[in-house]
Design an enzyme around this catalytic site. Structure first.
Site, mmCIF file in Angstrom:
data_model
loop_
_atom_site.group_PDB
_atom_site.id
_atom_site.type_symbol
_atom_site.label_atom_id
_atom_site.label_comp_id
_atom_site.label_asym_id
_atom_site.label_seq_id
_atom_site.Cartn_x
_atom_site.Cartn_y
_atom_site.Cartn_z
ATOM 1 N N ASP A 1 -4.795 -2.703 -0.193
ATOM 2 C CA ASP A 1 -4.796 -3.817 -1.149
ATOM 3 C C ASP A 1 -6.077 -3.763 -1.966
ATOM 4 O OD1 ASP A 1 -6.397 -4.917 0.965
ATOM 5 O OD2 ASP A 1 -4.731 -6.124 1.663
ATOM 6 N N ILE B 1 2.221 -9.353 4.102
ATOM 7 C CA ILE B 1 3.370 -8.813 4.814
ATOM 8 C C ILE B 1 3.029 -8.520 6.271
ATOM 9 C CG2 ILE B 1 4.497 -7.859 2.759
ATOM 10 C CD1 ILE B 1 3.415 -5.088 3.545
ATOM 11 N N GLU C 1 -2.914 5.421 5.689
ATOM 12 C CA GLU C 1 -3.066 3.969 5.800
ATOM 13 C C GLU C 1 -1.694 3.308 5.857
ATOM 14 O OE1 GLU C 1 -5.274 1.715 6.208
ATOM 15 O OE2 GLU C 1 -7.022 1.948 4.927
#
Length: 176
Positions: free
Chosen positions: A104, A154, A100
């Site tokens: 999160d 991000i 990945e």
């Protein structure tokens, strides 16, 4: 500072630091998987750069494939994972390492674990370049982690904001 659509982002992690983390992760996997010929499964779209650079540091025999899932809209996780493109090969009895770009909430990881367990894999490992422990809601161990980062949005190095920013060689964080 860069601008993508209506948002501004500031430099966060350099291309050199990303390269060093991926080399370390690949060497850890190589040591763990000695004697195996793993199938590395990249999760598209975000992980295409991560997989490419990870496998350059993995010096033993391996196979590479991809799946495509989606759980993001804009800067927010929707919480719902939709499988878009599946695998065309059988993974029964194989060692699989999911790669990945970012973990999160972990909803995607949970869906992938379910998918690969149904395929009767011999062993399943999870690698992620970026991990947001504050946001993680799953009870699934991550085997290889490049960076633990704060729960901020991000972009860069495969990660995007509504389609832009994937091509950046370093990572930027949303400017608050």
């Amino acid at each position: 500072m860069i601008q993508l659509h209506d948002k501004h982002f500031v430099p966060f992690i350099s291309a050199q630091d990303i390269g060093a983390a991926l080399e370390r992760m690949a060497k850890e996997a190589e040591a763990d998987l000695d004697g195996e010929v793993p199938v590395f499964i990249g999760v598209l779209n975000g992980a295409f750069m991560v997989v490419s650079d990870f496998v350059k540091h993995y010096t033993k025999p391996c196979e590479i494939s991809f799946v495509k899932l989606a759980s993001y809209e804009g800067t927010e996780s929707t919480g719902a994972v939709k499988q878009l493109i599946g695998l065309s090969q059988s993974l029964e009895g194989r060692t699989v390492v999911v790669i990945e770009d970012i973990v999160d909430t972990g909803h995607t990881v949970a869906e992938l674990v379910k998918m690969f367990k149904a395929q009767k894999v011999k062993q399943l490992k999870i690698a992620t370049l970026f991990f947001k422990p504050e946001a993680y809601t799953q009870n699934i161990a991550l085997d290889y982690i490049g960076f633990e980062i704060p729960n901020k949005f991000i972009v860069g190095y495969g990660l995007d904001y509504d389609g832009l920013g994937r091509n950046l060689p370093e990572v930027y964080q949303l400017h608050s």
